[in-house]
Design a protein around this motif. Sequence first.
Motif, PDB file in Angstrom:
ATOM      1  N   ARG A 151      -2.310 -26.923 -51.179  1.00  0.00           N
ATOM      2  CA  ARG A 151      -1.545 -26.359 -52.297  1.00  0.00           C
ATOM      3  C   ARG A 151      -1.938 -24.897 -52.550  1.00  0.00           C
ATOM      4  NH1 ARG A 151      -1.976 -31.481 -56.532  1.00  0.00           N
ATOM      5  NH2 ARG A 151      -0.238 -32.710 -55.643  1.00  0.00           N
ATOM      6  N   ASN A 152      -3.232 -24.608 -52.528  1.00  0.00           N
ATOM      7  CA  ASN A 152      -3.692 -23.232 -52.743  1.00  0.00           C
ATOM      8  C   ASN A 152      -3.161 -22.293 -51.661  1.00  0.00           C
ATOM      9  OD1 ASN A 152      -5.133 -23.875 -55.053  1.00  0.00           O
ATOM     10  ND2 ASN A 152      -7.036 -24.283 -53.926  1.00  0.00           N
ATOM     11  N   GLN A 153      -3.193 -22.778 -50.422  1.00  0.00           N
ATOM     12  CA  GLN A 153      -2.711 -21.966 -49.316  1.00  0.00           C
ATOM     13  C   GLN A 153      -1.227 -21.641 -49.477  1.00  0.00           C
ATOM     14  OE1 GLN A 153      -4.841 -20.919 -47.078  1.00  0.00           O
ATOM     15  NE2 GLN A 153      -3.401 -19.746 -45.845  1.00  0.00           N
ATOM     16  N   LEU A 154      -0.442 -22.638 -49.862  1.00  0.00           N
ATOM     17  CA  LEU A 154       0.998 -22.427 -50.071  1.00  0.00           C
ATOM     18  C   LEU A 154       1.257 -21.508 -51.255  1.00  0.00           C
ATOM     19  CD1 LEU A 154       2.290 -26.067 -49.443  1.00  0.00           C
ATOM     20  CD2 LEU A 154       2.711 -24.075 -48.004  1.00  0.00           C
ATOM     21  N   SER A 155       0.439 -21.645 -52.305  1.00  0.00           N
ATOM     22  CA  SER A 155       0.626 -20.819 -53.499  1.00  0.00           C
ATOM     23  C   SER A 155       0.295 -19.352 -53.230  1.00  0.00           C
ATOM     24  CB  SER A 155      -0.238 -21.359 -54.635  1.00  0.00           C
ATOM     25  OG  SER A 155      -0.168 -20.529 -55.767  1.00  0.00           O
ATOM     26  N   ASN A 156      -0.799 -19.104 -52.487  1.00  0.00           N
ATOM     27  CA  ASN A 156      -1.260 -17.732 -52.269  1.00  0.00           C
ATOM     28  C   ASN A 156      -0.511 -17.005 -51.164  1.00  0.00           C
ATOM     29  OD1 ASN A 156      -3.203 -18.068 -54.271  1.00  0.00           O
ATOM     30  ND2 ASN A 156      -4.735 -18.834 -52.824  1.00  0.00           N
ATOM     31  N   SER A 157      -0.130 -17.726 -50.117  1.00  0.00           N
ATOM     32  CA  SER A 157       0.448 -17.055 -48.943  1.00  0.00           C
ATOM     33  C   SER A 157       1.788 -17.625 -48.517  1.00  0.00           C
ATOM     34  CB  SER A 157      -0.537 -17.143 -47.762  1.00  0.00           C
ATOM     35  OG  SER A 157      -1.798 -16.632 -48.105  1.00  0.00           O
ATOM     36  N   GLY A 158       2.409 -18.387 -49.387  1.00  0.00           N
ATOM     37  CA  GLY A 158       3.680 -19.017 -49.022  1.00  0.00           C
ATOM     38  C   GLY A 158       4.780 -18.026 -48.702  1.00  0.00           C
ATOM     39  N   TYR A 159       4.686 -16.811 -49.276  1.00  0.00           N
ATOM     40  CA  TYR A 159       5.719 -15.804 -49.036  1.00  0.00           C
ATOM     41  C   TYR A 159       5.816 -15.429 -47.561  1.00  0.00           C
ATOM     42  CZ  TYR A 159       1.862 -12.459 -48.708  1.00  0.00           C
ATOM     43  OH  TYR A 159       0.732 -11.793 -48.334  1.00  0.00           O
ATOM     44  N   LEU A 160       4.706 -15.628 -46.818  1.00  0.00           N
ATOM     45  CA  LEU A 160       4.715 -15.268 -45.399  1.00  0.00           C
ATOM     46  C   LEU A 160       5.696 -16.121 -44.605  1.00  0.00           C
ATOM     47  CD1 LEU A 160       0.867 -14.805 -44.898  1.00  0.00           C
ATOM     48  CD2 LEU A 160       2.606 -13.002 -44.848  1.00  0.00           C
ATOM     49  N   ALA A 161       6.009 -17.301 -45.127  1.00  0.00           N
ATOM     50  CA  ALA A 161       6.958 -18.174 -44.441  1.00  0.00           C
ATOM     51  C   ALA A 161       8.353 -17.554 -44.400  1.00  0.00           C
ATOM     52  CB  ALA A 161       7.002 -19.533 -45.128  1.00  0.00           C
ATOM     53  N   PHE A 162       8.645 -16.629 -45.332  1.00  0.00           N
ATOM     54  CA  PHE A 162       9.969 -16.009 -45.407  1.00  0.00           C
ATOM     55  C   PHE A 162       9.979 -14.580 -44.858  1.00  0.00           C
ATOM     56  CE2 PHE A 162       9.354 -18.951 -48.924  1.00  0.00           C
ATOM     57  CZ  PHE A 162      10.403 -19.839 -48.730  1.00  0.00           C
ATOM     58  N   SER A 163       8.879 -14.165 -44.231  1.00  0.00           N
ATOM     59  CA  SER A 163       8.768 -12.767 -43.806  1.00  0.00           C
ATOM     60  C   SER A 163       9.298 -12.503 -42.404  1.00  0.00           C
ATOM     61  CB  SER A 163       7.295 -12.320 -43.879  1.00  0.00           C
ATOM     62  OG  SER A 163       6.521 -13.059 -42.942  1.00  0.00           O
ATOM     63  N   LYS A 164       9.603 -13.540 -41.673  1.00  0.00           N
ATOM     64  CA  LYS A 164       9.992 -13.358 -40.278  1.00  0.00           C
ATOM     65  C   LYS A 164      11.275 -12.542 -40.143  1.00  0.00           C
ATOM     66  CE  LYS A 164      10.747 -15.867 -35.966  1.00  0.00           C
ATOM     67  NZ  LYS A 164      10.769 -17.190 -35.303  1.00  0.00           N
ATOM     68  N   LEU A 165      12.302 -12.913 -40.914  1.00  0.00           N
ATOM     69  CA  LEU A 165      13.589 -12.229 -40.815  1.00  0.00           C
ATOM     70  C   LEU A 165      13.487 -10.758 -41.224  1.00  0.00           C
ATOM     71  CD1 LEU A 165      16.582 -12.368 -40.194  1.00  0.00           C
ATOM     72  CD2 LEU A 165      16.988 -13.151 -42.538  1.00  0.00           C
ATOM     73  N   PRO A 166      12.843 -10.395 -42.376  1.00  0.00           N
ATOM     74  CA  PRO A 166      12.701  -8.967 -42.728  1.00  0.00           C
ATOM     75  C   PRO A 166      11.930  -8.173 -41.676  1.00  0.00           C
ATOM     76  CG  PRO A 166      12.226 -10.332 -44.623  1.00  0.00           C
ATOM     77  CD  PRO A 166      12.345 -11.251 -43.460  1.00  0.00           C
ATOM     78  N   ILE A 167      10.874  -8.802 -41.102  1.00  0.00           N
ATOM     79  CA  ILE A 167      10.078  -8.086 -40.098  1.00  0.00           C
ATOM     80  C   ILE A 167      10.917  -7.796 -38.865  1.00  0.00           C
ATOM     81  CG2 ILE A 167       8.135  -8.337 -38.505  1.00  0.00           C
ATOM     82  CD1 ILE A 167       6.664  -9.840 -40.729  1.00  0.00           C
ATOM     83  N   LYS A 168      11.698  -8.786 -38.439  1.00  0.00           N
ATOM     84  CA  LYS A 168      12.540  -8.586 -37.260  1.00  0.00           C
ATOM     85  C   LYS A 168      13.580  -7.498 -37.494  1.00  0.00           C
ATOM     86  CE  LYS A 168      12.154 -12.946 -34.779  1.00  0.00           C
ATOM     87  NZ  LYS A 168      12.887 -14.100 -34.217  1.00  0.00           N
ATOM     88  N   ARG A 169      14.156  -7.522 -38.683  1.00  0.00           N
ATOM     89  CA  ARG A 169      15.164  -6.504 -39.006  1.00  0.00           C
ATOM     90  C   ARG A 169      14.548  -5.110 -38.990  1.00  0.00           C
ATOM     91  NH1 ARG A 169      18.774  -9.091 -43.962  1.00  0.00           N
ATOM     92  NH2 ARG A 169      19.895 -10.637 -42.686  1.00  0.00           N
ATOM     93  N   PHE A 170      13.356  -4.953 -39.558  1.00  0.00           N
ATOM     94  CA  PHE A 170      12.710  -3.641 -39.574  1.00  0.00           C
ATOM     95  C   PHE A 170      12.359  -3.188 -38.161  1.00  0.00           C
ATOM     96  CE2 PHE A 170       8.837  -1.092 -39.548  1.00  0.00           C
ATOM     97  CZ  PHE A 170       9.265   0.005 -40.278  1.00  0.00           C
ATOM     98  N   GLN A 171      11.855  -4.120 -37.357  1.00  0.00           N
ATOM     99  CA  GLN A 171      11.501  -3.765 -35.986  1.00  0.00           C
ATOM    100  C   GLN A 171      12.731  -3.298 -35.205  1.00  0.00           C
ATOM    101  OE1 GLN A 171       9.632  -7.415 -34.795  1.00  0.00           O
ATOM    102  NE2 GLN A 171       7.557  -6.698 -35.321  1.00  0.00           N
ATOM    103  N   ARG A 172      13.863  -3.974 -35.461  1.00  0.00           N
ATOM    104  CA  ARG A 172      15.097  -3.573 -34.786  1.00  0.00           C
ATOM    105  C   ARG A 172      15.529  -2.179 -35.225  1.00  0.00           C
ATOM    106  NH1 ARG A 172      17.753  -7.582 -36.074  1.00  0.00           N
ATOM    107  NH2 ARG A 172      19.015  -6.784 -37.790  1.00  0.00           N
ATOM    108  N   ILE A 173      15.392  -1.903 -36.541  1.00  0.00           N
ATOM    109  CA  ILE A 173      15.746  -0.575 -37.063  1.00  0.00           C
ATOM    110  C   ILE A 173      14.812   0.492 -36.496  1.00  0.00           C
ATOM    111  CG2 ILE A 173      15.805   0.851 -39.164  1.00  0.00           C
ATOM    112  CD1 ILE A 173      16.654  -1.710 -40.671  1.00  0.00           C
ATOM    113  N   ALA A 174      13.512   0.141 -36.415  1.00  0.00           N
ATOM    114  CA  ALA A 174      12.534   1.104 -35.916  1.00  0.00           C
ATOM    115  C   ALA A 174      12.794   1.437 -34.453  1.00  0.00           C
ATOM    116  CB  ALA A 174      11.118   0.555 -36.093  1.00  0.00           C
ATOM    117  N   ARG A 175      13.172   0.403 -33.679  1.00  0.00           N
ATOM    118  CA  ARG A 175      13.415   0.636 -32.242  1.00  0.00           C
ATOM    119  C   ARG A 175      14.677   1.457 -32.013  1.00  0.00           C
ATOM    120  NH1 ARG A 175      11.557  -4.763 -31.685  1.00  0.00           N
ATOM    121  NH2 ARG A 175      13.697  -5.516 -31.775  1.00  0.00           N
ATOM    122  N   THR A 176      15.668   1.294 -32.892  1.00  0.00           N
ATOM    123  CA  THR A 176      16.951   1.997 -32.711  1.00  0.00           C
ATOM    124  C   THR A 176      17.036   3.254 -33.562  1.00  0.00           C
ATOM    125  OG1 THR A 176      17.954   0.643 -34.435  1.00  0.00           O
ATOM    126  CG2 THR A 176      18.156  -0.142 -32.178  1.00  0.00           C
TER     127      THR A 176
END
Length: 672
Positions: A294-319
């Motif tokens: 529960r503590n792990q999910l509470s403190n770092s759960g946002y990382l589960a939703f970070s994949k899509l924003p990171i990919k989008r930024f990487q695509r923007i950075a490459r182009t």
Amino acid sequence: MILKQIVIENFRQYYGQNEIEFAHGSGRNVTVIHGENGSGKTALLTALIWGFYGRELKLPNSESIFNNKAIHESTNQQEDLSTSVRIRFEHNDYEYDLRRLLHAKYDDETNILNLPKNKTVNQKVELSKRNIATNQSTKIRDIAYEINRILPYKLHTFFFFDGERMDHLGKKEAYSEIRDSIKRMMGLELFDNSIDHLSKTIVKLRDEVSKNVKSELSDKYLRINQLEEDKVKKKHQLAETKQELSAAQNELKSIENALRNGEETRAFQTTRDHLVESITETKNAFDEKLKELRNQLSNSGYLAFSKLPIKRFQRIARTDQRDTIEKLIHPELIPSLLSNGTCLCGHELESTSISTLEKVQNEVLDLSTSKNDMDHLYFQLSGWEVARAHFYSQIKRLISEREELRATLQLLEEDLREIEERMKASSRNIENSTNLIEKESSVRTAIVKAEANIEDLLRSIDELSREEELLNKEVSKLTKAEERQLRLQLALESATKVKDTLVGLLKLRESQVKSELEEKIKLTYSQLLRKDYSISLTDNYELLVSDVNGGNIGLSQGESQITSLAFIGAIVDLTREYKDKEKGHALDEDLNLGNIFPLVMDSPFGALDADHRSRVATNLPKLSDQVVVIVSTSQWRGEVDEAINHRVGRSYKLLNHTNEVSGEYTEIAEVM
């Protein structure tokens, strides 16, 4: 209010500055202004009204405020133009200085004098008052309020009027206006306004008092009492259950000791104790893993939703389409060239080349800054990617460890059940051991049930306490509301009593005012009219004129004017007596009632015969501390002059001039 002076500048017929000093007092209190028809008599009266109130002029060509001769001269001289009326007057130990002005600006491009279209909006007004005793001056901000407080606009026609106006006051359609004016001047309007305000207040108080706070408060108290009873029952059950749990736990200890001491069950019980201890430790470890998860999910759960924003930024950075200048030029190259002053080819740099290089250097710096920011963000997001991978790794580890503990717990519980079955099997032929084993099982079941009941009771008591706390807060608010209702009830009763008292005082006051006013009108009327007519004032302030037999009289125009003049003069005289405390009541002094009003009349003798002109002229100065008469020569000469001349303090003549270019204009000259 006493008029002291009026200064008229370029207003209607009056060209340039013209001024009049007004007479007042108990002796020579009459100011007479002579003027022939068309010379500006009505315009002079209008100048007073416009100066005080700034309303639209009730005159032919009402838009023409600026003097024609002044307009002609300003246009020829290409200058701006102003028209103004300045009035100095006294009121209640203060001297007032009022100035109302309109400005016309000359347009140099069109060679036109632009007269203001909206003569009400474009006015400039200034008003100051000086304390006569202390000589301290004050500038008035709310000018309209101050003027209407001294002489309300609705009353101005009673004191600035012409012959036609006097005739109008004797007609039936004027009765409501007469009634309202009397109420205002005699202080009755104060009662009306107070009664009206109290009536509205009483309605609001009734609405507030009618709200059933007591019923709502009663319901809240009943619910609180019910909650208290439920809590007492729950607490009693909790105490009993805790006792049962304690007894069961003690009994379980006794049974376990007996089983440990029995020859047939000793070995089994020892093994069983170890299993129970292991099960307890495993359960605790299982619960701890759940807390970690529960503590792990509470403190770092946002990382589960970070994949899509990171990919989008990487695509923007490459182009990212950066200018190729950043890829071709080293950031230190241009500063080196500028420092040496020579090109790569060895030639000296020209001024245009230096300017171009500096511009390119700025672009490179901007691109470098942008790239640094992008790289920094890219580095941060790369860290997120690592943290995200670690997050999932930790989640998987905790879930795996928890599942291992669950499997271990299941094995331990199976071993415990097997041991218990073996204990029962080995001791079937021994009655005491069999009973102990069966009893131990039922006691353990009772303990689990008691613990569950205790948990439910504690949760239920907590919920009841929270509801009670909320209800107590609501009760506190309702109690204050009930106290407020009691105060409102008292206020309602007080307001009703005050209103009833004011209604009674108003009736008494109206009766007193009507009686005194009727007496004053009769006296004035008898002095002004030669016929033996009787005049009375109805409850609706209607003037009734009758003959000696009580029959209604059809009045001529002159008699109607005299009737109106008697009414106006009586009001002015009566308010003056209130002011001087010759009449009135104790209440008048507290309310500061009574006042002094001027009488300013345009052509008051026009429709009267010689005898009535003499009567009016004789008695007119007695009705007010200040009388201003604007008359033609034909109205003044003879009996009027003889009757009033000894009361004249100031005398002026309106001189009419004709100009072939700009037309007629008038100036005011004092007659010595």
